[in-house]
Design an enzyme around this catalytic site. Structure first.
Site, mmCIF file in Angstrom:
data_model
loop_
_atom_site.group_PDB
_atom_site.id
_atom_site.type_symbol
_atom_site.label_atom_id
_atom_site.label_comp_id
_atom_site.label_asym_id
_atom_site.label_seq_id
_atom_site.Cartn_x
_atom_site.Cartn_y
_atom_site.Cartn_z
ATOM 1 N N GLY A 75 46.340 -33.108 10.921
ATOM 2 C CA GLY A 75 46.097 -31.988 11.460
ATOM 3 C C GLY A 75 47.266 -31.283 12.215
ATOM 4 N N ARG B 201 45.837 -27.068 19.196
ATOM 5 C CA ARG B 201 45.580 -26.754 20.619
ATOM 6 C C ARG B 201 46.391 -27.634 21.588
ATOM 7 N NH1 ARG B 201 39.550 -28.130 18.701
ATOM 8 N NH2 ARG B 201 40.556 -29.027 16.628
ATOM 9 N N LYS C 170 49.819 -34.568 16.967
ATOM 10 C CA LYS C 170 48.874 -34.876 17.887
ATOM 11 C C LYS C 170 48.695 -36.227 18.154
ATOM 12 C CE LYS C 170 44.483 -33.848 17.109
ATOM 13 N NZ LYS C 170 43.249 -33.102 17.013
HETATM 14 C C1 UD1 Z 1 36.159 -32.918 13.699
HETATM 15 C C2 UD1 Z 1 34.596 -32.775 13.117
HETATM 16 C C3 UD1 Z 1 33.643 -32.603 14.022
HETATM 17 C C4 UD1 Z 1 33.587 -33.592 15.096
HETATM 18 C C5 UD1 Z 1 34.958 -33.915 15.796
HETATM 19 C C6 UD1 Z 1 35.103 -35.151 16.527
HETATM 20 C C7 UD1 Z 1 35.266 -31.665 10.732
HETATM 21 C C8 UD1 Z 1 34.928 -30.777 9.955
HETATM 22 N N1 UD1 Z 1 34.948 -31.710 11.968
HETATM 23 O O1 UD1 Z 1 36.282 -31.588 14.506
HETATM 24 O O2 UD1 Z 1 32.470 -32.514 13.469
HETATM 25 O O3 UD1 Z 1 32.723 -33.437 16.089
HETATM 26 O O4 UD1 Z 1 36.091 -33.918 14.617
HETATM 27 O O5 UD1 Z 1 36.308 -35.270 16.971
HETATM 28 O O6 UD1 Z 1 35.449 -32.974 10.343
HETATM 29 N N2 UD1 Z 1 43.038 -33.439 9.945
HETATM 30 C C9 UD1 Z 1 43.632 -33.642 8.751
HETATM 31 N N3 UD1 Z 1 43.955 -32.644 7.968
HETATM 32 C C10 UD1 Z 1 43.323 -31.307 8.211
HETATM 33 C C11 UD1 Z 1 42.499 -31.117 9.052
HETATM 34 C C12 UD1 Z 1 42.295 -32.221 10.004
HETATM 35 O O7 UD1 Z 1 44.181 -34.811 8.698
HETATM 36 O O8 UD1 Z 1 43.545 -30.422 7.245
HETATM 37 C C13 UD1 Z 1 42.840 -34.421 10.761
HETATM 38 C C14 UD1 Z 1 43.429 -34.118 12.342
HETATM 39 O O9 UD1 Z 1 44.830 -34.637 12.371
HETATM 40 C C15 UD1 Z 1 42.354 -34.796 13.212
HETATM 41 C C16 UD1 Z 1 41.307 -35.112 12.187
HETATM 42 O O10 UD1 Z 1 41.283 -34.549 11.106
HETATM 43 O O11 UD1 Z 1 42.816 -36.235 13.428
HETATM 44 C C17 UD1 Z 1 40.028 -34.299 12.705
HETATM 45 O O12 UD1 Z 1 40.576 -33.082 12.770
HETATM 46 P P1 UD1 Z 1 40.403 -31.812 14.111
HETATM 47 O O13 UD1 Z 1 41.000 -30.551 13.765
HETATM 48 O O14 UD1 Z 1 40.600 -32.643 15.263
HETATM 49 O O15 UD1 Z 1 38.933 -31.707 14.004
HETATM 50 P P2 UD1 Z 1 37.863 -31.323 15.169
HETATM 51 O O16 UD1 Z 1 37.915 -29.847 15.286
HETATM 52 O O17 UD1 Z 1 38.067 -32.103 16.285
HETATM 53 MG MG MG Z 2 39.577 -33.372 16.873
#
Ligand code: UD1
Ligand code: MG
Length: 447
Positions: free
Chosen positions: A12, A16, A23
């Protein structure tokens, strides 16, 4: 027990955080968040771990490699479900149980992961959830009549009524590996964020008649970390945990809430820590040693009964022997201070070896750097360095030698010798009295 593998989602953008740093590379108690998740997975018996990173995140690749963990690249950040699917080629030969976890979960521990593995045993699929009074932007977990998962609704997709649900998705999924990858391949991005959500995997499993167990976990352990405020909260929680662990192990602290520990601090029983002490990574303090107020330590060892501080700084490579005293405003770097030696005030000891029982006077400086390279200083057993001396390295002060106060020492000093390197004192008799008479007259003339 089926073999266990893990996928850590860490690609990700972490927008934020408003940081150039990925992150998961931000640190909690001195260790990147990714490192905490990897450690917890290993504690839960996860053998193979694959970290999903973005193409630009070389620091994630290098850090993972330093822990013997492989990374795969998610070229475009199309969501958590897509990220998990990116790990499929790296695990195509794996048929055991898979743990998929967000990379931004700094406080998770092995036992929590183990409980999710256990919860998945019956149906082959489980997620971790938690309850909290602060709703936040977490996905909402909606249960069916039997207590299994009905669906997870992302905050952005949730209706008012769904947002009132106080059970949240932690970001931990356990599933049989081949099943999981089959389900992940069927994800669609028909949602508010136009992303492939990992949280939709249980819906696809349900179509095959597979129910998803929901394990309620400790809210602190599974908290996410999306911005600077949450990072600071995670740090505070981790410090609370580390302090409790140290106190439980017999470490005395006058004001634990002011002591900052590193994830790897080794503090033995009967160590005493004063208020406002900061431990960077790599510090060991042995039983009976005392670290007084306002000291800062990293990469150092403090042996039994040594006293450090108040206001001392130990930098990497400082080795403080038994019964040594390092006092206020003394900085030690890459230096071995042997048993019973003392440097009580205002000194810099860098790239040095100080023999047992030596006394380093106030204001002594090892001049270790010539602007290009560092040079060593040797101070022998029982040597006495007078106050405000500059020891210009490379230099050796042999056993039992004495250096007169205020000396700038540029040549080695032999065993038991005295070295004085300062302007000789001269005395002009009656000068002060004559000076006073002259000045008094001058002042009277001016009125
Ligand atoms: C996510 C969950 C949410 C949960 C929360 C808990 C989803 C859709 N949502 O939301 O239900 O309550 O975590 O903390 O899963 N990442 C990738 N590739 C991407 C997008 C994200 O590797 O394309 C990784 C990010 O680096 C991160 C993790 O996945 O470590 C979660 O992504 P983040 O954007 O933090 O999701 P939340 O909005 O926190
Ligand atoms: Mg998260």
């Amino acid at each position: 027990m089926a073999e266990r593998a893990g996928i850590i989602l860490a690609a990700g953008i972490g927008r934020r955080m408003k940081s150039a740093k990925p992150k998961v590379m931000h640190t909690v108690a001195g260790r990147p968040v990714l490192g905490h998740v990897i450690a917890a997975m290993r504690e839960a018996g996860v053998g193979r771990i694959v970290v999903v990173r973005s193409a630009q995140a070389d620091s994630v690749r290098d850090y993972a490699a330093s822990l013997d963990v492989a990374t795969v690249v998610q070229e475009q950040q199309l969501g958590t479900g897509h990220a998990a699917a990116c790990a499929m080629p790296a695990l195509s030969d794996f048929s055991g149980t898979l743990l998929i976890n967000n990379g931004d979960m700094p406080l998770v521990t092995g036992p929590t992961f183990s409980s999710v593995f256990a919860a998945a045993e019956k149906t082959g699929l489980a997620i971790a959830a938690f309850r909290a009074s602060e709703p936040g932007a977490y996905g909402r977990v909606i249960l069916d009549a039997d207590g299994y998962l009905d669906r997870i609704v992302e905050h952005k997709d949730a209706t008012e009524a769904e947002r009132d649900v106080d059970l949240f998705n932690a970001g931990t999924v356990v599933a049989n590996a081949p099943d999981f990858f089959r389900w992940a391949a069927k994800l669609e991005k028909t949602n508010a964020q136009g992303e492939f959500y990992l949280t939709d995997v249980p819906l696809i499993a349900k179509r095959e008649g597979v129910r998803c167990a929901v394990l309620e976990s400790d809210a602190v352990e599974v908290m996410g970390m999306n911005d600077r405020a949450e990072l600071a909260q995670a740090e505070a929680q981790m410090q609370t945990r580390l302090r409790a662990r140290a106190l439980g192990a017999g470490v005395g602290m006058l004001a634990p809430q002011t002591v900052f520990l590193s994830w790897d601090s080794v503090l033995e029983a009967d160590v005493w820590i004063g208020p406002f002490v900061v431990f960077g990574p790599g510090v060991t303090v042995r039983s009976g040693a005392e670290i007084r107020a306002f000291s800062h330590l990293e990469g150092s060892i403090v042996e039994q009964r040594a006293v450090v501080g108040p206001y001392a700084r130990l930098r990497p490579g400082a080795s403080i022997g038994e019964d040594v005293h390092i006092g206020n405003f003394v900085e030690v770097k890459n230096a071995q201070i042997e048993k019973g030696a003392k440097a009580n005030h205002l000194s810099y000891l860098g790239d040095a070896h100080v023999g047992p029982g030596a006394n380093i006077g106030a204001g002594t400086i090892t001049c270790n750097y010539d602007g290009f390279v560092k040079h060593p200083t040797q101070i022998g057993a029982g040597a006495f360095i007078g106050s405000n001396s500059a020891l210009v390295a490379p230099i050796a002060i042999e056993d039992g030698a004495v250096v007169g106060a205020g000396s700038v020492v540029t040549r080695d000093v032999s065993k038991d010798a005295l070295a004085v390197a300062r302007a000789e004192q001269k005395e002009i008799s009656g000068w002060a009295a004559r000076f006073r008479v002259r000045k008094t007259a001058e002042k009277a003339k001016r009125g």
